[in-house]
Enzyme design. Structure first.
Site, PDB file in Angstrom:
ATOM      1  N   HIS A  32       0.874  -1.166   0.000  1.00 42.11           N
ATOM      2  CA  HIS A  32       0.000   0.000   0.000  1.00 42.11           C
ATOM      3  C   HIS A  32       0.912   1.217   0.000  1.00 42.11           C
ATOM      4  O   HIS A  32       1.933   1.236   0.672  1.00 42.11           O
ATOM      5  CB  HIS A  32      -0.884   0.004   1.250  1.00 42.11           C
ATOM      6  CG  HIS A  32      -1.580   1.317   1.460  1.00 42.11           C
ATOM      7  ND1 HIS A  32      -2.703   1.678   0.740  1.00 42.11           N
ATOM      8  CD2 HIS A  32      -1.292   2.357   2.266  1.00 42.11           C
ATOM      9  CE1 HIS A  32      -3.079   2.884   1.120  1.00 42.11           C
ATOM     10  NE2 HIS A  32      -2.238   3.321   2.039  1.00 42.11           N
ATOM     11  N   CYS A 103      -4.450   1.970  -4.694  1.00 40.97           N
ATOM     12  CA  CYS A 103      -3.647   3.008  -4.027  1.00 40.97           C
ATOM     13  C   CYS A 103      -2.345   3.280  -4.774  1.00 40.97           C
ATOM     14  O   CYS A 103      -1.875   4.415  -4.808  1.00 40.97           O
ATOM     15  CB  CYS A 103      -3.364   2.615  -2.578  1.00 40.97           C
ATOM     16  SG  CYS A 103      -2.440   1.079  -2.420  1.00 40.97           S
TER      17      CYS A 103
END
Length: 158
Positions: A32, A103
């Site tokens: 992420h 993301c």
């Protein structure tokens, strides 16, 4: 002589597998990322869309690594307008997809807007690397249904 302000841009990288990826040599959930600029970390999460928090303030804890992306001359007000535009189009929460609109794609697009540089390809290539394996193909229906949301303030709460 006119002096232009310059703001540092950092990429915060979180290992979603919490070390398992390094042990297995293949990442299941990958990484992420969030872009830190103007004193906030900005990222794209599954149910909330574009979100921000204090740097390192996601539910994931401190980042596993920080990549210096350089600096930007984009002032905060223009950056907020840009994020609002992205949040109303490509990066609405409903548009989240673990493999194609996540993301990392958000972080890369934002970093390129701010600095002219995309985030490292070893991060953005992870989804396609996973899907290129028979195991990744077998798990795709399950993984497609996953939503990653590390918490924070939705774009509207800026």
């Amino acid at each position: 002589m006119d002096q232009t302000d310059s703001y540092p841009v950092k990429l915060y990288v979180y290992d979603l597998s919490r070390g398992m990826a390094r042990q297995l040599s293949a990442s299941m959930l990958g990484e992420h990322t969030g872009v830190v600029v103007h004193g906030k970390e900005h990222y794209f999460g599954g149910s909330t869309g574009i979100t921000n928090c204090p740097p390192g303030g996601t539910l994931l804890g401190p980042p596993d690594s920080v990549v210096d992306m350089g600096s930007t001359e984009v002032p905060e007000d223009l950056f907020k307008e840009y994020l609002t535009s992205l949040g109303e189009s490509k990066y609405r929460g409903a548009n989240y997809n673990l493999f194609e609109n996540n993301c990392n794609t958000f972080s890369s697009e934002v970093a390129q807007f701010l600095t002219g540089r995309k985030i490292p390809s070893y991060i953005t290539d992870l989804p396609s690397d996973i899907l290129a394996t028979p195991f990744g193909q077998a798990l795709r229906p399950f993984l497609d249904s996953m939503v990653i949301n590390p918490g924070g303030n939705n774009l509207a709460g800026q």
